[in-house]
Design a protein around this motif. Sequence first.
Motif, PDB file in Angstrom:
ATOM      1  N   PRO A 270       0.812  -1.213   0.000  1.00  0.00           N
ATOM      2  CA  PRO A 270       0.000   0.000   0.000  1.00  0.00           C
ATOM      3  C   PRO A 270       0.848   1.267   0.000  1.00  0.00           C
ATOM      4  CG  PRO A 270       0.005  -1.016   2.177  1.00  0.00           C
ATOM      5  CD  PRO A 270       0.703  -1.966   1.264  1.00  0.00           C
ATOM      6  N   LEU A 271       0.239   2.345  -0.466  1.00  0.00           N
ATOM      7  CA  LEU A 271       0.881   3.656  -0.481  1.00  0.00           C
ATOM      8  C   LEU A 271       0.427   4.434   0.747  1.00  0.00           C
ATOM      9  CD1 LEU A 271       0.714   4.884  -4.176  1.00  0.00           C
ATOM     10  CD2 LEU A 271       2.641   5.251  -2.640  1.00  0.00           C
TER      11      LEU A 271
ATOM     12  N   ARG B  29      -5.044  10.745  -6.320  1.00  0.00           N
ATOM     13  CA  ARG B  29      -5.584  10.641  -4.957  1.00  0.00           C
ATOM     14  C   ARG B  29      -5.282  11.875  -4.125  1.00  0.00           C
ATOM     15  NH1 ARG B  29      -8.097   5.641  -3.537  1.00  0.00           N
ATOM     16  NH2 ARG B  29      -7.713   4.213  -5.252  1.00  0.00           N
TER      17      ARG B  29
ATOM     18  N   ARG C 183      -7.777  14.338  -2.245  1.00  0.00           N
ATOM     19  CA  ARG C 183      -7.694  14.572  -0.796  1.00  0.00           C
ATOM     20  C   ARG C 183      -7.360  16.025  -0.454  1.00  0.00           C
ATOM     21  NH1 ARG C 183      -5.150  10.038   2.972  1.00  0.00           N
ATOM     22  NH2 ARG C 183      -5.977   8.123   2.056  1.00  0.00           N
TER      23      ARG C 183
ATOM     24  N   TYR D 128      -5.961  -9.608   1.357  1.00  0.00           N
ATOM     25  CA  TYR D 128      -4.627  -9.703   1.962  1.00  0.00           C
ATOM     26  C   TYR D 128      -4.725 -10.449   3.293  1.00  0.00           C
ATOM     27  CZ  TYR D 128      -2.917  -6.303  -1.407  1.00  0.00           C
ATOM     28  OH  TYR D 128      -2.563  -5.680  -2.567  1.00  0.00           O
TER      29      TYR D 128
ATOM     30  N   HIS E 148      -4.467  -4.208   4.190  1.00  0.00           N
ATOM     31  CA  HIS E 148      -3.920  -3.279   3.202  1.00  0.00           C
ATOM     32  C   HIS E 148      -4.721  -1.988   3.321  1.00  0.00           C
ATOM     33  CE1 HIS E 148      -2.960  -1.567  -0.756  1.00  0.00           C
ATOM     34  NE2 HIS E 148      -1.994  -2.458  -0.880  1.00  0.00           N
ATOM     35  N   ALA E 149      -4.019  -0.881   3.484  1.00  0.00           N
ATOM     36  CA  ALA E 149      -4.688   0.388   3.770  1.00  0.00           C
ATOM     37  C   ALA E 149      -5.705   0.757   2.685  1.00  0.00           C
ATOM     38  CB  ALA E 149      -3.641   1.493   3.907  1.00  0.00           C
ATOM     39  N   LEU E 150      -5.356   0.514   1.446  1.00  0.00           N
ATOM     40  CA  LEU E 150      -6.254   0.901   0.356  1.00  0.00           C
ATOM     41  C   LEU E 150      -7.534   0.058   0.380  1.00  0.00           C
ATOM     42  CD1 LEU E 150      -6.782   2.609  -2.167  1.00  0.00           C
ATOM     43  CD2 LEU E 150      -5.609   0.845  -3.498  1.00  0.00           C
TER      44      LEU E 150
END
Lengths: 330, 433
Positions: A246-247, A281, A285, B405, B409-411
């Motif tokens: 994840p980012l 994104r 945001r 996952y 997973h944050a998304l």
Amino acid sequence: MAETVTFKNMALAKAINESLRRALDTDPKVLVMGEDVGKLGGVFRVTDGLQKDFGESRVIDTPLAESGIVGTAIGLALRGYRPVVEIQFDGFVFPAYDQIVTQLAKMHARSLGKVKLPVVVRIPYGGGIGAVEHHSESPESLFAHVAGLKVVSPSNASDAYWMMQQAIQSDDPVIFFEPKRRYWDKAEVNTEAIPGPLHTARVVREGTDLTLVAYGPMVKLCQEVADAAAEEGRSLEVLDLRSVSPLDFDAIQASVEKTRRLVVVHEAPVFFGSGAEIAARITERCFYHLEAPVLRVGGYHAPYPPARLEESYLPDLDRVLDAVDRSLAY
Amino acid sequence: MTVESTAARTPRRSAGSDAGATGAQRTTSTTAKKAVPAKKATVAKKASAAKKASAAKKAPAARKTGGTKPRSAEPHLVQLLTPEGERVRNAEFDPYVSGVTPEEFRGLYRDMVLTRRFDAEATALQRQGELGLWASLLGQEAAQIGSGRALRDDDYVFPTYREHGVAWCRGVDPTNLLGMFRGVNNGGWDPNSNNFHLYTIVIGSQALHATGYAMGVAKDGADSAVIAYFGDGASSQGDVAEAFTFSAVYNAPVVFFCQNNQWAISEPTEKQSRVPLYQRAQGFGFPGLRVDGNDVLANLAVTRWALERARAGEGPTLIEAFTYRMGAHTTSDDPTRYRHDDERAAWEAKDPILRLRRYLESAHHADEGFFAELEIESETLGKRVREAVRAMKDPDHFAIFENAYADGHALVDEERAQFAAYQASFADADGGK
């Protein structure tokens, strides 16, 4: 034995080597597999000495077949092992892409959580070393686009050491992109320091006028850009994302709300690159905070060029400064 | 003989090529039984005399590599029960099934009948709109039950998406197989409960998983074996070739069980290979053999043999079960566009269930009561499957995000929350009315 000490000057490649050594030492289920990873120690010597110390059954020279490497690693993971596989170069991962995308990424979901595949796929990536074709590419977006995979890239030796520890401990498959042109860069590595979470960004340098976001090989460049900009009285904040999927959008958002300007830098082509996702994104945001559109600096929509042209293809100090100037001009 | 069936199809290659010669031999009406003793000596002589002979001419080495005796150059078919249900003696493989009791014979018959009944029910459920798709195993019951019953509980199976008979042998509830075909999940069972991996749809991928798993078995010092199922089409996949390479290099305890059902959707086996598939093993350095895929006893025997090799540390084996896909590739397929009915009719005469019934009757291993009871059990199974499928509920919307996952997973979290808010907005609208 893995010792818990501080290394003053450890090269990034050596840090990964030490991290793999520690994992092999502490967890009998950890395996290292790949082409030439045994006696040779890998073409970049990242696995140097591991087979000598842990034997051929744990540090495995594989046939020259990338799909086979990842496919058998999946089978070994199903049996309870934690394989760390090496793909020799970025451009050679594609024979394994099918296994990674259709099998490795989806097994946990399709088994309704019954099957975990803790496989780490190490890929030396990126340009700047004057290599021949297929040895300089940055395909991270092709993996970040796939649900079920995690994608990370350390920028320095300390992160390389710890992120590898965390990647191996992860129950999800992790694509571990190693910035090959930084393999020989040295930094302090503290093997006692408790690291932060794997998928969080880190502020490398604080600033107020503009945020530079990068990961892997481009972090060092962005620090140099910030130095150069400082001479002109510009205060740039540099964020090392460390994880592409994840980012850490929260970290980027926090920085952009402060600086109001964002430039994303990566070696991969800009088109459909991670910078595009970040721009979209962060625009969503931080719409009311932004003073300028999010700008991106990266590779062009052309095959990676021959080595004599790569300096023109890759982001460098001037190209990033140019983007900084354009952002600040709004 | 099963080999005759290919005669119904068009000749594949111009005469004169080695493969053409092999193909021609396959279509002769001489039975393998007769041909083998006659050919053996000549071929063995040839092979040693002319080392540079073509691959097809050197075919007997397919078994040679494993240290067993050479075979004829033409595809030899291991068969223990003829289509008429007569027991054929086979010095090499009889020992593997000499202890099969009448009760076990009835068990094999029961397995095949119930598997076929389940399969027919699933096809019907697709036609009724209860399943989105079904891949029928009709005609392949003997290959699957014979090999499946050769396995031990601690062995591990890597199936394609058509191994309903093997699943049955492993004790997987057949209704669990239907979730993915109904579209309520992508694999409805815990692979480790029955050592039966999820169905794999990307052709051939599982051959590598099986090999890796087998490498792990060897590392653990266990004497379990692994079996990878795939088809004639999959034999062209790079992953299958790589699995052969890896398993040979690491001497992995894996059995490659190829059900050559003659058709990869619309493409006949000739579009996949110019040598009989079992001969591929030769180039990788392990033995391969062809078995009559419609003979449950022969499949039991050769699989036991191959598993024994695996357990004894002798490495991989390739079994080519020569069979026929009696039905369509899936319920979405239309075989009338690419094959003739006479081919199917020829194979119907070799039906795996019919031949075992003939044997059971002639050997007095089963009486009318057995068959009558099985008929009732079969109907009961059909009813249970029907009811179970109709009762399968659609999963909750949020299942989309579940298990993407293992460690989160944050998304995924963010998108799940957005989706929840979106869904909730409908509730608000409804409430406002």
